[in-house]
Structure formats: C-alpha cells, structure tokens
Motif scaffolding. Structure first.
Motif, PDB file in Angstrom:
ATOM      1  N   VAL B  85     -35.307 -10.656  -5.138  1.00  0.00           N
ATOM      2  CA  VAL B  85     -34.111 -10.597  -5.961  1.00  0.00           C
ATOM      3  C   VAL B  85     -33.893 -11.998  -6.518  1.00  0.00           C
ATOM      4  O   VAL B  85     -33.840 -12.951  -5.757  1.00  0.00           O
ATOM      5  CB  VAL B  85     -32.898 -10.171  -5.117  1.00  0.00           C
ATOM      6  N   GLY B  86     -33.828 -12.128  -7.834  1.00  0.00           N
ATOM      7  CA  GLY B  86     -33.635 -13.439  -8.441  1.00  0.00           C
ATOM      8  C   GLY B  86     -32.161 -13.797  -8.500  1.00  0.00           C
ATOM      9  O   GLY B  86     -31.312 -12.912  -8.570  1.00  0.00           O
ATOM     10  N   LEU B  87     -31.850 -15.094  -8.438  1.00  0.00           N
ATOM     11  CA  LEU B  87     -30.452 -15.534  -8.528  1.00  0.00           C
ATOM     12  C   LEU B  87     -30.405 -16.783  -9.402  1.00  0.00           C
ATOM     13  O   LEU B  87     -31.115 -17.747  -9.145  1.00  0.00           O
ATOM     14  CB  LEU B  87     -29.899 -15.824  -7.131  1.00  0.00           C
ATOM     15  N   VAL B  88     -29.591 -16.753 -10.435  1.00  0.00           N
ATOM     16  CA  VAL B  88     -29.430 -17.922 -11.310  1.00  0.00           C
ATOM     17  C   VAL B  88     -28.006 -18.439 -11.136  1.00  0.00           C
ATOM     18  O   VAL B  88     -27.048 -17.704 -11.353  1.00  0.00           O
ATOM     19  CB  VAL B  88     -29.673 -17.555 -12.784  1.00  0.00           C
ATOM     20  N   PHE B  89     -27.898 -19.707 -10.700  1.00  0.00           N
ATOM     21  CA  PHE B  89     -26.579 -20.297 -10.467  1.00  0.00           C
ATOM     22  C   PHE B  89     -25.965 -20.810 -11.761  1.00  0.00           C
ATOM     23  O   PHE B  89     -26.670 -21.085 -12.730  1.00  0.00           O
ATOM     24  CB  PHE B  89     -26.682 -21.467  -9.502  1.00  0.00           C
ATOM     25  N   GLN B  90     -24.657 -20.988 -11.723  1.00  0.00           N
ATOM     26  CA  GLN B  90     -23.949 -21.444 -12.915  1.00  0.00           C
ATOM     27  C   GLN B  90     -24.473 -22.779 -13.438  1.00  0.00           C
ATOM     28  O   GLN B  90     -24.785 -22.903 -14.606  1.00  0.00           O
ATOM     29  CB  GLN B  90     -22.450 -21.581 -12.625  1.00  0.00           C
ATOM     30  N   ASP B  91     -24.588 -23.784 -12.543  1.00  0.00           N
ATOM     31  CA  ASP B  91     -25.063 -25.079 -13.048  1.00  0.00           C
ATOM     32  C   ASP B  91     -26.554 -25.257 -12.775  1.00  0.00           C
ATOM     33  O   ASP B  91     -27.027 -26.353 -12.517  1.00  0.00           O
ATOM     34  CB  ASP B  91     -24.226 -26.242 -12.525  1.00  0.00           C
ATOM     35  N   HIS B  92     -27.270 -24.190 -12.827  1.00  0.00           N
ATOM     36  CA  HIS B  92     -28.739 -24.162 -12.915  1.00  0.00           C
ATOM     37  C   HIS B  92     -29.474 -24.533 -11.636  1.00  0.00           C
ATOM     38  O   HIS B  92     -30.491 -23.956 -11.332  1.00  0.00           O
ATOM     39  CB  HIS B  92     -29.256 -25.050 -14.059  1.00  0.00           C
ATOM     40  N   VAL B  93     -28.963 -25.613 -10.918  1.00  0.00           N
ATOM     41  CA  VAL B  93     -29.619 -26.066  -9.682  1.00  0.00           C
ATOM     42  C   VAL B  93     -31.133 -26.188  -9.864  1.00  0.00           C
ATOM     43  O   VAL B  93     -31.914 -25.600  -9.136  1.00  0.00           O
ATOM     44  CB  VAL B  93     -29.307 -25.122  -8.503  1.00  0.00           C
ATOM     45  N   LEU B  94     -31.526 -26.970 -10.858  1.00  0.00           N
ATOM     46  CA  LEU B  94     -32.960 -27.238 -11.024  1.00  0.00           C
ATOM     47  C   LEU B  94     -33.383 -28.249  -9.964  1.00  0.00           C
ATOM     48  O   LEU B  94     -32.586 -29.068  -9.539  1.00  0.00           O
ATOM     49  CB  LEU B  94     -33.224 -27.795 -12.427  1.00  0.00           C
TER      50      LEU B  94
END
Lengths: 550, 340
Positions: B85-94
């Motif tokens: 399951v993929g999760l993309v955070f608001q401030d990207h967390v690269l």
C-alpha cells in the motif's frame, strides 16, 4: 562591546569594555597558550628535535602510539554500538521513568576518571575477574569497558537528541515502500543520523585518545598510551626531555584529529526542519528490558559494587561497616595528608576554580555574544582549546613553563585551581553563550519600545537568565575540578595541594586489601559530591531558559 | 454504502476501524471500501482523524479494533512493508541523502531488483509524473511541485495495489495545486489503482473524487458520489466541509426571516444553485450587503431580516451595490434539512 551603539562612552566605560576582552584573553595566554608554546619550542629545539627523531625508531614508542590509536578506535565503535539502542529508546519511544533514565545515564560522564577506575577494579575483584584466565584487571578489556562506561552518555545526548528531532515519517515512508524495519533503519534512518553519530564518534575518539586516569588505574604499567607515557617520563622518571618529545607527538595527533573531524563535519552539516511532534509509540517490553539490562550492567554495576565494597569489612565474607569512611580521617603513611584533608583541598580548589571559571568564562561569553566579530570568534575558539587539548598537555605545559620568574607559579598551590578553571571555562561558556543567544531579540526590542535603556534591557531581560546559566556553568566547573586528575598529577604534591583524585589514585595503587576499603570509601564520597553537582546542573537546565551545547 | 462494500470483496476495505491515542479515541469505527480504479476522497477539517485513518490502513498505527482487507486477504496483522500500500505524505518526506533516482528507486532496491531494471523503472515512473530526466537531481534543489511529483513517482514505482495520499497538494500554492489536481486525477484513473485521497479542500475533493467521504469526529458523516453528497450533505458538519455557506437556524416553529422552511427547530441548508436574485418585487425582499467573486464567478450576499444569504449570480447583474433592494427567490427544492 557595543557595536550597535555610537561611541559616546566615558573613559571608565571604555576601560571596562577593554577589561572584558583583556581578562579572559590574558588568562588564556598566560596559563594555556604560553605553556603549550613552551612544549612546542622546547620540543622543536635542537636537543628536542634529536629526541623527536629517535622516537619512531624505538619499538616501545611505536607500540605505545599504536595502542593509543587502536584502543581509541575500538572504544569509540563499542560505545556507539552499546548506546545506539538506548538512543533509539530515549528518542523514539514513550515509557515511564524516561527522565530518570536520561539523568542516570548522564552521571557516568561526569564521574572522576579515577573513581571510575576504582569502580571497575572493584567489579573485577567482586566477580573474580582480577586474576586467573578470565582476568580483566590490567588488561585492554578493562580500559575499553571503562571508556564505554564514560562515553555512553555522549551518544545518548548527541545522537538521542538529534534522533528525536528527525522526522519519523522518513522511516515510515521507507516501511510503506516495502522496507523491513532493519532496512528502513539501515538505509534511511542511519544515513540521516550520520552527522550526529560522526559528531559523537569524534568527541568519543578524542576522549579515549587522550584518556589518562582510566588507563593509569586499569591498564597497569604494561598498557601505556601517549598520555601516560608523558606522565611516566616527566613525573616518575623526571626525564623532561623525553616527556616533551612524546607530548609534542600527542599534541600534533590531537590537533590533527580535531582538524580532520571539523572538516568532516562541515561537509556533512544537514539543516533540519523542526518536526511537528506526534505522540511517541509505547516502548515494547523487549526493547525496554533489553536496554535497561545492558545499561544496568555497563553503567549501574560499577557504581553499585563500588558502594557495596566501601561498606564491607575487608576480607572474604566481611560484614557491613562504616569503618572505611571513618578511616578517611586517619593519616596514611603513603599520603602527605589524610584522605579527608585531600577532600578538603579538593573542595577548596573546586570553589576557587568555579569562581575563576565563572568570572573569566562569563566575561568571555559577553565578548562572544555582544563583542566585535574578530574578538568574539577568537575567544570562542581559544577558550575551547584547553578542553580539546589533553589534560596532560595542560599539566605538563604548566610544569615546563611556569617555573621561572616572572611566572614562578609552580610552587603556588593556586596553580591547581587555575588549571581546573581552564577546563571548566568551556563548560561555562557552552552554557552561557547559547542561553544569551536564545533570548528572543524581540523581547529586547519590546523592552526598548517600553522605554528601557540598553543597560536596563540587559539587566531586566538578559540578567536573570545569564545568572542562572552562570550557576549551571559553575556547577559544571565544580564537577570538573573535583574529578580533574590528568593536569593535577603533573603539579607538585605538597600536603596542601594533594587533591582527592590524586589521593585515591595512590590508595588504589597499593596492592592487597589493606587500604582498598578506604579507597572505595573515598571514591564513593567523590562520586556523591560530583552527583550533587550534576543534580544542580540538571535542575538548572530543567528550570527552563538555560541552554547548553554539550 | 457499507452494505455494498461488504458484498463486493474487491479492493481495499476497512471494517469498524478504531484507533485511540493515549486512551483518547481518534477513530471511532470506520467502514470504507475502495475498488481498483476508484478514487475515494476523505474530506474533513484538520484534526478529524483523516491522516490517522491513512496511517492505520498503512499499518503505521496500532488499532484498537477493526480489520483491513485487500480482496480476501486480511492485512490487519501484516507489517507495513508487506502490505503493498503506497502512502504519500503532505510534505513529501523525500530522503534527503539520496538523489531523485535514489528516492524513486528505493522500493525496487529494497525488493532486490537488479540495477538495470531499477534504472529502467525509475525512468518509467519519472516519465509518468512528467519529470523525465530528473534522475540525478538532488532533492533539495527541487521546487514544491517537483518534490510532490517525485514523492508520487516513488510510491508508484513500488507498484502498490492501493495508494493513500495524505493532503499531497496541501503545501503548494493555489495555481499549482489546481493544475496538479487534474494531472493526479488523470494519472490515478489510468493506473487502475485503488486510491484514497485526503484533503480539507472541497474544490480539490470534487475535482478528484469518484466518491466522497466526509469525516467528522472520528466517524464517517456522509459518503457517496460527489453530486449526491453535495446536494444532500445530511449533517451541518458535512455541509460545511463540502463548502456550503447558507446554513440557517430555524426557530421552534421551523421559521426564520425567510419564512417557514421546515417543521420545528434545527438547521437547514439553502442550496446555492437553487437561489436566484430578481427585481425588488419578486420573491422575498432583500438588501444587498456585499458583492464579490469566488473563482471568478460573482457572488452576492444579501440580507433578509437578520439572515444573510450568499447567492451566486450570472454575469448579467450590472450595477448592484451595497444597499440596493432586490428580491430573493428560493426554489422549492432549495431547502435541505440537516442534522446537527
């Protein structure tokens, strides 16, 4: 002082401003720079150069240099391995007693080296590791263990704090992308922690490389480092020329280490954004128990056994007693004064050293925060040097330099607190400077718009915080002075200047049980005094406002 | 909705999900289902538990009770990294210590893919988000929009079954956000992923959603297709989240200044698309309070007694100024009763 205001200052004010710069600069110049320069000049003189040239050819020197290096590397790696799980626990998990654990793990860092040496000797005897096939006394293992004991706090503080500020979602993102917990740590968290681990490692390496008291007490004559070699040549044999040559090598190695680590760190500076804190997950029972056991064995056991030994009658199966403490007042033929007398000296020196460090360090802090840039930077760096240079460099330099008029101070007992103050000043400054800098500039501006003059602003806004920071710095200086061993061991030992750590070292050096109990009792008293200083420090920090960079 | 979700065993499903933080319930029993190819938008104010719900689905929060399913597989006890399951955070967390390729290829390397295949699939994923050729860029040199796309590409490269998007556009400025919203919607539909998108912006929700779920106080307030939900929000909270402004409190007899609008006290919604402004003789007499524009469309606020109502109008109402007298026409189907 005030670069931000036009110079409409009266003569007394200008004199005061000059004094603020001159006092710390002069103190540093006379008691640190001059002695170190003396080592360099004598070491590079014609006779000195000849001896220096002979050093690499001597197998004994080569083995000492090699041992100094590798024990420092191994100690550093071991410390980080032991402390990283604990840093994770403190930074990333929630559990009851966290504040207590954090405070308790700090104590070893400030304990006097000789006390720690004594504590480990006691542990080895208690566990039957002082002789036989499993012998740890007078082995490398003992030295490494003690170094871990000392420096775990460094990792917990620097790496733990940094870890707590890391965005936990980086690791979570890695997990979501399919990484196992270990992969997420290895590939994402650990690289992010690298600057903090590197900083901790370089500090620990420096501490272990210049370790003196621990090596002397636990290593025995066979295990010598560059530091103990200087001492052996200078103090035991009175061979100042050989000592100078070794001290010069040591100094060069320390400078090279500091320069190299500074380089590395400048390249790796990572700006961290503050993270919105969410509630931490509760610590798993396994993680908690494992960590507590590890820390209890490494950190708690020595302290516990030391206490127990000091309260037991000597000999097998001895009962409880306070005789050893009572015996502290007795004269021992080995010492020029009683252990109690040495403790008195130590307390007096600690008070004087703390006073000196507070005054000089406080003035230097003012220059660093408010002064002209060139003075500020020079003093900021310069005042840190005595901490970076080894205690032996400090003591040996004083021994070498301050014995001729007009600076014939070696005969004065007050040279001892001066040496201690030099080591205490960096702690005072690392407390006062960040505290002063942390004062919100807008607070000062608000006070000014309300009609407060600059002097009034300083008194009302900066003053109270600065006083508290100075008190914390003074407590640090007391702790440092109470435990100082390296520099003091180079200064002549008349009855009126024998400090408690020196007395303890001599007592520990006596084989057999005769004086062991008394030594342990003295170690416990020293430990208790240091712990009080730590309590003051932690209390001051927790009261808020006081910042620290250590 | 819940009933059909249980019947249909395809895609991502959440049953009676509950999460508590230090004893305080944050999610109080959530049921959801998202099919492959469907975009479900979770709409709600900050602090309502939207992000917690996503984190719980991803396996990053401890559940009090509840289950998470994919088709017939129970994911509830599966650790995060095995859920796909993929999760993309608001401030990207690269990952700051890796370049763009290092970020996008992370999941592939973790999975043990060979170097050439990683390179290939990274290029593919970057192509997909319109960042072809960005492989060697350091992540701290990226703009906000580029970072967001890299974060999306990183999640997509892992080839997840479902993707969870936690306000991924929240930190971008409005113009960029609107453009990326369209791109994101097109991409999600093309990839046939089950997508859960969290936002507090109703415009973004309507632009993306196949279905909208309004979250309030740890529960789902209202769920359905966008038009349905908008036309009948059900509760005051849902109506506010969806961007409705004309909420009127009625007295015990169901009256307000506009007349009798219901039976008994409560709150009703006046649907903005069923309100009209006419001459002073038509409908109820009203006074213009202000005129403004919302997304370019003129909006007039009028007062009827102590009630203020916003009415979107056609361009052709020149010269309306404060204090003008107009008539407010309320179509019969404009009044929607709401629960508190």
């Amino acid at each position: 002082m005030d670069t931000d205001r036009p110079a409409v200052t009266s003569l007394p004010r200008r004199l005061a401003a000059v004094g603020v710069v001159v006092v710390p600069a002069g103190f540093l110049a006379v008691f640190f720079v001059y002695p170190v320069v003396t080592i360099i000049v004598e070491g590079l003189g014609s006779d000195g150069l000849r001896r220096l040239g002979e050093l690499p050819g001597r197998a004994s020197f080569r083995s000492v240099a090699w041992f100094t290096l590798w024990q420092a590397v191994v100690s550093t790696v071991l410390t980080i391995l032991v402390a990283l799980p604990g840093a994770h626990l403190l930074a990333r998990r929630r559990f009851r007693g966290k504040a207590l654990l954090r405070a308790a793990t700090t104590v070893p860092f400030v304990l006097p080296t000789v006390v720690v040496g004594g504590a480990f000797l006691a542990v080895f005897e208690r566990l039957g590791l002082d002789d036989g096939p499993m012998r740890l006394t007078r082995t490398v293992g003992a030295i490494l263990l003690a170094h871990v004991f000392f420096n775990v706090a460094v990792v917990l503080r620097t790496v733990g704090t940094f870890w707590g500020d890391l965005d936990p979602r980086s690791g979570e993102q890695a997990r979501v992308l399919g990484a196992t917990p270990w992969q997420a740590f290895r590939w994402v968290t650990l690289p992010a922690l690298r600057p903090a681990v590197a900083a901790a490692a370089s500090i620990i390496f420096l501490f272990c490389f210049t370790s003196f008291g621990v090596v002397l007490v636990l290593g025995g004559p066979a295990r010598a480092t560059l530091e103990t070699e200087v001492w052996r040549h200078a103090v035991s044999r009175g061979d100042l020329a050989s000592a100078t040559a070794v001290a010069l090598v040591q100094l060069a190695a320390v400078v090279a280490t500091v320069v190299a680590t500074n380089r590395l760190q400048r390249r790796r500076t990572v700006t961290q954004r503050p993270v919105r804190r969410t509630s931490l997950p509760r610590a798993g029972i396994g993680l908690l128990a494992g960590n507590l056991c590890l820390l209890a064995v490494v950190l708690g056991l020595p302290v516990f056994v030391l206490l127990e030994r000091s309260l037991r009658r000597s000999g097998a199966g001895g009962g409880w007693t306070v005789d050893h403490y009572a015996a502290l007042a007795d004269r021992v033929s080995l010492l020029p004064t009683s252990a109690l007398g040495a403790l008195g000296n130590s307390l007096l020196f600690a008070a004087v050293a703390a006073g000196l460090a507070t005054i000089v360090g406080g003035l230097a802090s003012l220059v660093v925060v408010h002064g002209r840039r060139c003075f500020a930077r020079t003093l900021d760096l310069g005042m840190m040097l005595p901490l970076g240079a080894s205690a032996v460099t400090l003591g040996f330099g004083m021994l070498l330099a301050l014995d001729e008029p007009p600076l014939d101070l070696r005969s004065s007992r007050w040279l001892v607190p001066v040496a201690h103050a030099l080591v205490g000043i960096p702690f005072v400054m690392r407390t006062v400077v960040p505290t002063l800098r942390s004062v919100d500039q807008r607070l000062r501006e608000a006070a000014a718009t309300l009609g407060a003059s600059p002097a009034r602003v300083r008194r009302e806004v900066d003053g109270p915080l600065a006083m508290r920071a100075l008190a914390v710095g003074a407590a640090f200086s007391v702790a440092v002075s109470l435990g100082e061993f390296g520099a003091t061991s180079f200064l002549p030992r008349n009855p009126d200047r024998l400090t408690a750590p020196l007395a303890l070292f001599r007592l520990l050096g006596v084989p057999g049980d005769a004086l062991r109990g008394q030594a342990m009792a003295l170690a416990v008293v020293l430990m208790a005094l240091t712990a009080v200083a730590v309590l003051v420090i932690e209390g001051g920090r927790n009261r808020g406002g006081v910042k620290g960079d250590w | 909705m819940t009933a059909s979700a249980v019947d249909d065993r395809r895609g991502l499903r959440v049953e009676d999900l509950r999460v508590a933080f230090e004893g305080k319930a944050v999610l109080k029993g959530i049921d959801l289902a998202v099919e492959p190819g469907e975009v479900l938008v979770l709409l709600g104010p900050s602090g309502c538990g939207k992000s917690t719900l996503l984190r719980a689905v991803a396996g990053l929060e401890q559940l009090t009770t509840g289950r998470v399913w994919w088709d017939d597989d129970d994911l509830t006890d599966l650790p995060t990294h095995l859920r796909q399951v993929g999760l993309v955070f608001q401030d990207h967390v690269l990952f700051g210590h890796r370049d763009v390729a290092g970020n996008v290829g992370f999941a592939l390397r973790v999975a043990g893919a060979s170097a050439p295949s990683v390179t290939h699939r990274v290029a593919e994923a970057l192509e997909m988000v319109g960042l072809a050729g960005f492989e060697g860029r350091r992540v701290d040199t990226l703009s906000g929009g580029e970072s967001q796309r890299v974060a999306l590409a990183r999640s997509l490269a892992a080839a997840p079954r479902a993707i969870l998007l936690d306000e991924p556009l929240g930190s971008l400025d409005r113009v960029l956000r609107e453009r990326l919203t369209d791109e994101l919607g097109a991409l999600l539909r093309r990839l046939d992923l089950a997508a859960v998108h969290v936002t507090h912006d109703h415009d973004e929700a309507f632009a993306l959603a196949d279905r909208i779920a309004v979250l309030g106080d740890g529960r789902i307030d209202r769920i359905g297709v966008p038009d349905e939900v908008w036309a009948d929000p059900g509760s005051v909270h849902a109506a506010r989240c969806l961007g409705h402004e004309n909420l009127l409190a009625l007295d015990v007899r169901g009256c307000c200044a506009l007349g009798q609008l219901g039976a008994g006290s409560g709150t009703v919604l006046l649907r903005a698309d069923r309100l009209f402004l006419g001459g002073a003789t038509e409908g109820t007499a009203a006074v213009v309070v202000s005129t403004t524009r919302r997304s370019g469309r003129p909006v007039v606020t009028v007062a009827v007694g102590d009630v203020e109502v916003r009415v979107p109008v056609e361009e052709a109402m020149p010269g309306l100024v404060m204090g003008d007298e107009v008539g407010l026409v309320v179509a019969e189907d404009a009044v929607i009763p709401l629960t508190d």
